[in-house]
Enzyme design. Structure first.
Site, PDB file in Angstrom:
ATOM      1  N   GLY A 103       0.886  -1.299  -0.012  1.00  0.00           N
ATOM      2  CA  GLY A 103       0.168  -0.099  -0.152  1.00  0.00           C
ATOM      3  C   GLY A 103       0.904   1.452  -0.081  1.00  0.00           C
ATOM      4  N   CYS A 104       0.144   2.397  -0.138  1.00  0.00           N
ATOM      5  CA  CYS A 104       0.775   3.738   0.030  1.00  0.00           C
ATOM      6  C   CYS A 104       0.853   4.222   1.058  1.00  0.00           C
ATOM      7  CB  CYS A 104       0.167   4.492  -1.180  1.00  0.00           C
ATOM      8  SG  CYS A 104       0.828   4.245  -2.938  1.00  0.00           S
ATOM      9  N   VAL A 105       0.163   3.893   2.042  1.00  0.00           N
ATOM     10  CA  VAL A 105      -0.154   4.671   3.421  1.00  0.00           C
ATOM     11  C   VAL A 105       0.402   3.706   4.422  1.00  0.00           C
ATOM     12  CG1 VAL A 105      -1.553   6.458   2.848  1.00  0.00           C
ATOM     13  CG2 VAL A 105      -2.353   4.004   3.558  1.00  0.00           C
TER      14      VAL A 105
END
Lengths: 105, 170
Positions: A103-105
């Protein structure tokens, strides 16, 4: 997949050293992987994060994000960055025997 | 001799994986789609061990304004990428609905609402700054902004803070 002997056990790892099978994991492996990441001693707080991540992964089939570790695991973001400096999501996942978070977060 | 040394250096450099050490991200817009990319990039930088600063300027200040941060919405007017006819975009309440939908989708990806995200980003050690010129222009006071903001800076001071790193304007 390459294999690697960690704490006396030969396990499959990916190109970046993340375990391929979370079930290969044990606490001795965690200690070795932590050393590779520059964490010489796993404290009670480290284990809290590691066990939460493994449990959450088992239940939901997803590697928990930092936000989830904060909200569901009860570990503040600030503490996570202190426990696993320079990249808590990746480092903690690796030590917990999970694959690299996507994921990006 | 000199060229030999240079070649050697170049080869060595190629072998080492290049890494970013520091980024300073400017957030200049006050819409949901204008604010989030910068927040995600700053948070993502910290997740990779990269030092990060965020500089909020112009309408970007809304994101750190205690009252205005709760009202940030997707721009549904003049935004052809949304795929709705331009005339529909002006319907009252539409932007609120679209915003709600976006926030719901982002929550599924564990991307938090702006207030929680700013708290998280501050906890990662990233520093947040407000632009002095924009503060003066909008007549905002320091106490109008959330506590996580480290300082109000002139553009010159921002460049000092950003020195030695990359600057990303959004």
């Amino acid at each position: 997949m390459p294999t690697k002997t960690i704490a006396g056990k030969t396990v499959e790892v990916d190109a970046e050293g993340f375990l391929v099978n979370p079930d290969d994991w044990n606490e001795d492996i965690a200690k070795e992987l932590a050393k590779e990441e520059g964490i010489n001693e796993l404290t009670e707080m480290h284990w809290k994060v590691i066990h939460f991540m493994r449990q959450d992964y088992k239940e939901r089939g997803q590697i928990p994000t930092i936000r989830r570790i904060k909200n569901a695991g009860g570990v503040p973001v600030q503490d996570l960055y202190k426990l696993f400096p320079d990249g808590p999501a990746k480092k903690a996942a690796k030590i917990a025997g999970l694959s690299k978070p996507q994921g990006c977060v | 001799m000199a060229s030999e040394t240079l070649t050697k250096e170049a080869t060595q450099k190629k072998d080492e994986k290049e890494t970013l050490k520091k980024v300073s991200i400017v957030i200049s817009r006050g819409t949901l789609e204008g604010v989030y990319p910068g927040l995600i990039m700053a948070n993502g930088a910290r997740m990779e061990g990269i030092e990060a600063n965020i500089f909020f300027t112009f309408f970007g200040l809304n994101a750190i304004h205690k009252k205005k941060m709760k009202k940030i919405k997707v721009d549904t007017v003049g935004n052809p990428a949304l795929g709705i006819p331009p005339i529909v975009g002006i319907i009252p309440g539409l932007n609120r609905m679209v915003t709600k939908m976006f926030i719901k989708e982002m929550d599924k990806l564990d991307i938090p609402p702006i207030d929680e995200f700013l708290e998280m980003i501050a906890a990662t050690g990233a520093k947040m700054y407000a632009c002095k010129a924009a503060m003066d222009m909008f007549h905002y006071k320091r106490e109008d902004l959330i506590d996580e903001v480290a300082d109000v800076l002139t553009v010159g001071q921002f460049y000092e803070v950003a020195a030695g790193g990359e600057i990303i304007f959004t």
